[in-house]
Design a protein around this motif. Structure first.
Motif, PDB file in Angstrom:
ATOM      1  N   GLU A   1       0.819  -1.214   0.000  1.00 30.65           N
ATOM      2  CA  GLU A   1       0.000   0.000   0.000  1.00 30.65           C
ATOM      3  C   GLU A   1       0.851   1.262   0.000  1.00 30.65           C
ATOM      4  N   TYR A   2       1.970   1.227   0.733  1.00 28.64           N
ATOM      5  CA  TYR A   2       2.790   2.433   0.883  1.00 28.64           C
ATOM      6  C   TYR A   2       4.051   2.324   0.025  1.00 28.64           C
ATOM      7  N   LYS A   3       3.826   2.467  -1.293  1.00 30.41           N
ATOM      8  CA  LYS A   3       4.922   2.489  -2.262  1.00 30.41           C
ATOM      9  C   LYS A   3       5.130   3.927  -2.739  1.00 30.41           C
ATOM     10  N   PHE A   4       6.388   4.276  -2.992  1.00 28.49           N
ATOM     11  CA  PHE A   4       6.716   5.652  -3.378  1.00 28.49           C
ATOM     12  C   PHE A   4       7.683   5.641  -4.562  1.00 28.49           C
ATOM     13  N   ASN A   5       7.590   6.706  -5.366  1.00 32.11           N
ATOM     14  CA  ASN A   5       8.564   6.950  -6.432  1.00 32.11           C
ATOM     15  C   ASN A   5       9.541   8.018  -5.941  1.00 32.11           C
ATOM     16  N   VAL A   6      10.833   7.753  -6.114  1.00 34.51           N
ATOM     17  CA  VAL A   6      11.866   8.704  -5.690  1.00 34.51           C
ATOM     18  C   VAL A   6      12.664   9.121  -6.920  1.00 34.51           C
ATOM     19  N   ASN A   7      12.618  10.413  -7.252  1.00 27.41           N
ATOM     20  CA  ASN A   7      13.303  10.924  -8.436  1.00 27.41           C
ATOM     21  C   ASN A   7      14.164  12.132  -8.078  1.00 27.41           C
ATOM     22  N   TYR A   8      15.388  12.123  -8.571  1.00 28.63           N
ATOM     23  CA  TYR A   8      16.229  13.312  -8.455  1.00 28.63           C
ATOM     24  C   TYR A   8      15.688  14.356  -9.428  1.00 28.63           C
ATOM     25  N   GLU A   9      15.515  15.587  -8.938  1.00 28.86           N
ATOM     26  CA  GLU A   9      14.999  16.680  -9.752  1.00 28.86           C
ATOM     27  C   GLU A   9      16.113  17.705  -9.971  1.00 28.86           C
ATOM     28  N   GLU A  10      15.885  18.620 -10.889  1.00 27.75           N
ATOM     29  CA  GLU A  10      16.886  19.644 -11.162  1.00 27.75           C
ATOM     30  C   GLU A  10      17.042  20.584  -9.965  1.00 27.75           C
ATOM     31  N   PHE A  11      18.217  21.194  -9.910  1.00 28.82           N
ATOM     32  CA  PHE A  11      18.561  22.148  -8.849  1.00 28.82           C
ATOM     33  C   PHE A  11      18.582  21.490  -7.470  1.00 28.82           C
ATOM     34  N   TYR A  12      19.135  20.252  -7.424  1.00 32.22           N
ATOM     35  CA  TYR A  12      19.502  19.594  -6.173  1.00 32.22           C
ATOM     36  C   TYR A  12      18.293  19.293  -5.284  1.00 32.22           C
ATOM     37  N   LYS A  13      17.243  18.796  -5.911  1.00 33.96           N
ATOM     38  CA  LYS A  13      16.057  18.385  -5.170  1.00 33.96           C
ATOM     39  C   LYS A  13      15.782  16.910  -5.463  1.00 33.96           C
ATOM     40  N   VAL A  14      15.122  16.252  -4.509  1.00 40.51           N
ATOM     41  CA  VAL A  14      14.662  14.874  -4.699  1.00 40.51           C
ATOM     42  C   VAL A  14      13.178  14.839  -4.345  1.00 40.51           C
ATOM     43  N   SER A  15      12.366  14.326  -5.265  1.00 37.65           N
ATOM     44  CA  SER A  15      10.931  14.211  -5.008  1.00 37.65           C
ATOM     45  C   SER A  15      10.602  12.804  -4.537  1.00 37.65           C
ATOM     46  N   VAL A  16       9.727  12.722  -3.536  1.00 40.01           N
ATOM     47  CA  VAL A  16       9.228  11.455  -3.006  1.00 40.01           C
ATOM     48  C   VAL A  16       7.714  11.515  -3.142  1.00 40.01           C
TER      49      VAL A  16
ATOM     50  N   ASP B   1      -1.715  10.036  -3.359  1.00 29.41           N
ATOM     51  CA  ASP B   1      -1.888  11.429  -3.762  1.00 29.41           C
ATOM     52  C   ASP B   1      -1.073  12.366  -2.849  1.00 29.41           C
ATOM     53  N   VAL B   2       0.239  12.075  -2.731  1.00 26.44           N
ATOM     54  CA  VAL B   2       1.090  12.869  -1.849  1.00 26.44           C
ATOM     55  C   VAL B   2       2.461  13.048  -2.491  1.00 26.44           C
ATOM     56  N   LEU B   3       3.060  14.221  -2.253  1.00 20.20           N
ATOM     57  CA  LEU B   3       4.395  14.528  -2.782  1.00 20.20           C
ATOM     58  C   LEU B   3       5.204  15.252  -1.727  1.00 20.20           C
ATOM     59  N   PHE B   4       6.439  14.801  -1.533  1.00 18.50           N
ATOM     60  CA  PHE B   4       7.391  15.475  -0.649  1.00 18.50           C
ATOM     61  C   PHE B   4       8.614  15.857  -1.472  1.00 18.50           C
ATOM     62  N   THR B   5       9.277  16.946  -1.092  1.00 15.06           N
ATOM     63  CA  THR B   5      10.488  17.379  -1.784  1.00 15.06           C
ATOM     64  C   THR B   5      11.612  17.544  -0.770  1.00 15.06           C
ATOM     65  N   ILE B   6      12.735  16.903  -1.055  1.00 10.82           N
ATOM     66  CA  ILE B   6      13.909  16.962  -0.175  1.00 10.82           C
ATOM     67  C   ILE B   6      14.987  17.785  -0.873  1.00 10.82           C
ATOM     68  N   ASP B   7      15.577  18.708  -0.135  1.00  9.28           N
ATOM     69  CA  ASP B   7      16.686  19.524  -0.646  1.00  9.28           C
ATOM     70  C   ASP B   7      17.994  18.801  -0.326  1.00  9.28           C
ATOM     71  N   ILE B   8      18.767  18.448  -1.368  1.00  6.77           N
ATOM     72  CA  ILE B   8      20.026  17.731  -1.138  1.00  6.77           C
ATOM     73  C   ILE B   8      21.234  18.607  -1.462  1.00  6.77           C
ATOM     74  N   SER B   9      21.028  19.919  -1.558  1.00 11.25           N
ATOM     75  CA  SER B   9      22.135  20.804  -1.924  1.00 11.25           C
ATOM     76  C   SER B   9      23.249  20.789  -0.870  1.00 11.25           C
ATOM     77  N   TYR B  10      22.932  20.361   0.355  1.00 10.21           N
ATOM     78  CA  TYR B  10      23.936  20.319   1.426  1.00 10.21           C
ATOM     79  C   TYR B  10      24.973  19.225   1.213  1.00 10.21           C
ATOM     80  N   LYS B  11      24.726  18.310   0.291  1.00 13.46           N
ATOM     81  CA  LYS B  11      25.583  17.130   0.167  1.00 13.46           C
ATOM     82  C   LYS B  11      26.964  17.427  -0.415  1.00 13.46           C
ATOM     83  N   GLY B  12      27.145  18.599  -0.978  1.00 12.80           N
ATOM     84  CA  GLY B  12      28.489  18.982  -1.394  1.00 12.80           C
ATOM     85  C   GLY B  12      28.862  18.561  -2.795  1.00 12.80           C
ATOM     86  N   TYR B  13      29.958  19.134  -3.264  1.00 12.74           N
ATOM     87  CA  TYR B  13      30.349  19.006  -4.674  1.00 12.74           C
ATOM     88  C   TYR B  13      30.629  17.565  -5.077  1.00 12.74           C
TER      89      TYR B  13
END
Length: 228
Positions: A107-122, A128-140
């Motif tokens: 029941e609780y399956k999610f799609n995880v995609n890297y997005e432009e400008f250092y974001k990851v969508s879950v 019917d839910v979307l979360f966005t994670i900022d990964i810009s802290y991860k470094g060069y």
């Protein structure tokens, strides 16, 4: 073994987990046995997934009917950190499965995609839910594997939300003394070693099933850099 009134007759019952211990904390053929404290009659419950590490019992009232229910937890082992979880009601000596880890994971399956400008969508279309994670802290060193210097992705990149890893009984209302559940799934990037955060699902029994009362994503903190 745990003791508690799980059938509601006011007499303490005995609840056992039996298994073949092969190697320290690993066992297979793990079986739940419920012994009625009044009649001494035993009921055997065969678990669908019945092998793993550190098998344990918890007795608590999840259905809010003042009768204790039975939570079985088993660690699967391995780097994924998955768990095997079942919850049973035994009120009036009638066995009822309240929670099955396989049904939850479906029941609780999610799609995880890297997005432009250092974001990851879950996201989950079925929930019917979307979360966005900022990964810009991860470094060069990390980001340059996937991103051009202008923040654009080199190519589509996927992560993953792993199967259920932890299921915690949690008290949200001290007056009722009943338990809700906090389910935790780990969000990873391109490898199992890279944790991006956790999906946390607070669930409450509604009379027929556990329903989500709060679904959220938790991220790990990083060192504070002076932004002020």
């Amino acid at each position: 073994m745990k003791q508690g009134d799980v059938n509601g007759d006011g007499i303490m019952d005995n609840v056992y987990l039996y298994g073949n211990r092969l190697d320290g904390i690993f066992a297979d053929n793990i079986t739940l046995i419920i012994q009625d404290g009044h009649s001494n009659k035993s009921t055997t419950v065969n678990l669908q997934n019945n092998a793993g590490y550190n098998a344990r019992l918890f007795l608590g009232d999840f259905s809010k009917d003042n009768v204790k229910d039975i939570l079985v937890s088993i660690d699967s082992g391995g780097s994924g950190g998955y768990g095997i979880f079942y919850i049973y009601s035994f009120k009036n000596n009638i066995l009822h499965e309240m929670f099955d880890v396989e049904k939850y994971n479906n029941e609780y399956k999610f799609n995880v995609n890297y997005e432009e400008f250092y974001k990851v969508s879950v996201g989950s279309p079925q929930l019917d839910v979307l979360f966005t994670i900022d990964i810009s802290y991860k470094g060069y060193d990390y980001l340059s594997q996937y991103y051009l210097e202008n923040g654009k992705l080199k190519q589509p990149i996927k992560g993953e939300v792993l199967a259920l890893g932890a299921l915690y009984p949690i008290v949200t209302n001290e007056k009722s003394m009943g338990y809700d559940l906090l389910a935790v799934q780990r969000i990873i990037g391109t490898s199992n070693s890279g944790t991006l955060g956790y999906v946390e699902n607070l669930m409450t029994w509604n009379g027929t099933q556990f329903t989500s009362s709060r679904l959220s994503v938790a991220i790990l903190g990083t060192r504070l850099i002076s932004l002020y």
